[in-house]
Design an enzyme around this catalytic site. Structure first.
Site, mmCIF file in Angstrom:
data_model
loop_
_atom_site.group_PDB
_atom_site.id
_atom_site.type_symbol
_atom_site.label_atom_id
_atom_site.label_comp_id
_atom_site.label_asym_id
_atom_site.label_seq_id
_atom_site.Cartn_x
_atom_site.Cartn_y
_atom_site.Cartn_z
ATOM 1 N N TYR A 177 0.847 -1.197 0.000
ATOM 2 C CA TYR A 177 0.000 0.000 0.000
ATOM 3 C C TYR A 177 0.873 1.235 0.000
ATOM 4 C CZ TYR A 177 0.935 1.108 4.923
ATOM 5 O OH TYR A 177 1.544 1.460 6.094
ATOM 6 N N CYS A 178 0.262 2.387 -0.369
ATOM 7 C CA CYS A 178 1.029 3.633 -0.367
ATOM 8 C C CYS A 178 0.178 4.762 0.209
ATOM 9 C CB CYS A 178 1.562 3.952 -1.752
ATOM 10 S SG CYS A 178 0.340 3.832 -3.080
ATOM 11 N N ARG A 179 -0.004 5.847 -0.565
ATOM 12 C CA ARG A 179 -0.666 7.020 0.025
ATOM 13 C C ARG A 179 -2.174 6.995 -0.099
ATOM 14 N NH1 ARG A 179 3.973 10.512 -2.802
ATOM 15 N NH2 ARG A 179 5.469 10.518 -1.101
ATOM 16 N N CYS A 183 -2.422 7.212 -5.523
ATOM 17 C CA CYS A 183 -0.963 7.108 -5.469
ATOM 18 C C CYS A 183 -0.499 5.933 -6.316
ATOM 19 C CB CYS A 183 -0.525 6.940 -4.011
ATOM 20 S SG CYS A 183 1.239 6.735 -3.799
ATOM 21 N N SER A 186 2.496 2.090 -5.072
ATOM 22 C CA SER A 186 2.267 0.658 -4.872
ATOM 23 C C SER A 186 2.189 -0.072 -6.212
ATOM 24 C CB SER A 186 0.996 0.418 -4.057
ATOM 25 O OG SER A 186 -0.123 1.005 -4.683
#
Lengths: 223, 223
Positions: A177-179, A183, A186
DNA sequence: CTTACATTCTAACGATATTTAGAATGAAAG
DNA sequence: CTTTCATTCTAAATATCGTTAGAATGTAAG
């Protein structure tokens, strides 16, 4: 002071905040600041805009009381005024995702890999991570991980992923996962991991979606 | 299509929704529509603006997908696209209340009576109403009450309050609420009730604040 | 079919917002 | 003290928005 004047005054004050949400650049700034404090320069680079323009937009956000700033040595550091601002951003984005057809289409096109994490609920993922059945990796820059990250997630910034890939256990499924849903970090991570033959899925949530849903987060102790 | 182009596209779509929230008039329209569906004429009268202007703002809200419209005979009826839109309005207003100092001051000045309902939690009020210790009255127009109201609340529109005041039990404390913190209907009701020697308090929540907090609502069965 | 009425569309004005370039500020380093 | 660097301020060009008035649409009623 009659009723109309009072009401106008009240709604005008709220509209000050609403106006701050009317520019795509400012929304992107909010999303980044929702990951943690940042300097003007860092923000302008992420947005690929002139630092002067970034500064102007940050000033607008500050006037709307959505962010605060503080000097740290040579740098001016901006941060959100509170978690409620991140919640507001998440809510706004979710309303747009729900009702603005064009946004849904754009988001669907964005998905380069079919291995989404749609069917699995957040609670299920949490339980699987707790039992060690999956490895959750946070592919944002380290500093953002330190400010807040999902429980059981380990920091694995995209920039370091290629040379650190052997730190990840071979058999287990990886969840990146990221932001948040907008985003692309990922997605980059998935490409790298899939190229190495790893089993990997994407979690579209970021820490703010997680928090807005009332789920717990962890922070690193900064020594 | 590179990353920058994709991101610009995504944030622009959300900013379409954000832009709709940048005008005090449109926010007031959202607040009213959050109470239930309304015609253009009714909305323009509540806002004290020209019907043409109201129509233009409603069109903007429609373009942003926050409202939908439907013809009913001679009238065009507008309604919110969903409860999430009302939640967004509540969240936006709460962020403004929290961070915009000028708004807090204006709200404090607005309070003509000291009998606020600040100390009491929503759950406590609900319990008291359930046990019949207080009488909760909804002083909005009947139609709004029918769409959704607080549990145990009875409809008592301000317009009818003076002649129906004897319907309210004499001994018990009365709790009045209306559309939310920006609405003055409950203040009018308090003035009337206090003039008649009744014990009365104001609940600043409206149905949308109640719903956003995850509490239950009731609707009247329209026969 | 004509009239009445609610609403929207079109055109126009002034006000406001976004963006860019250049000057100015303010802390840090030599 | 001077230079450097990050940031903000100022000014100007352009685009967008809010508002108003007048024309146009579409439904209902006579």
């Amino acid at each position: 002071m009659n009723k109309r004047t009072i009401k106008n005054l009240l709604y005008e004050q709220v509209a000050r905040v609403g106006s701050a949400l009317s520019s795509p650049k400012r929304l992107e700034l909010l999303e980044l600041l929702a990951q943690g404090e940042k300097t003007v320069e860092a923000l302008s680079q992420e947005l690929s805009v002139d630092i002067k323009l970034a500064s102007a937009h940050l000033k607008a956000l500050k006037m709307a009381r959505l962010v605060t700033s503080q000097r740290q040595g040579k740098y001016q550091v901006y941060r959100l005024s509170g978690h409620d601002v991140a919640d507001l951003w998440v809510q706004l984005r979710q309303v747009a995702e729900e009702h603005v057809l064009e946004l849904r289409l754009a988001l669907n096109q964005m998905v380069t890999h079919p291995q989404q994490l749609a069917p699995m609920t957040r609670e299920t993922l949490l339980a699987q991570a707790r039992r060690g059945e999956v490895v959750v990796i946070d592919v944002r820059p380290r500093q953002e991980y330190d400010e807040a990250h999902l429980p059981f997630a380990r920091s694995m910034p995209v920039a370091e992923l290629k040379r650190r890939i052997n730190e990840l256990p071979k058999g287990k499924e990886i969840v990146a996962y990221c932001r948040g849903p907008f985003c692309l970090l990922s997605d980059e991570a998935m490409q790298i991991l899939i190229a190495q033959g790893r089993r990997v899925r994407k979690l579209t949530d970021g820490v703010n979606e997680w928090r807005a849903a009332g789920l717990p987060l962890e922070t690193s102790n900064t020594p």
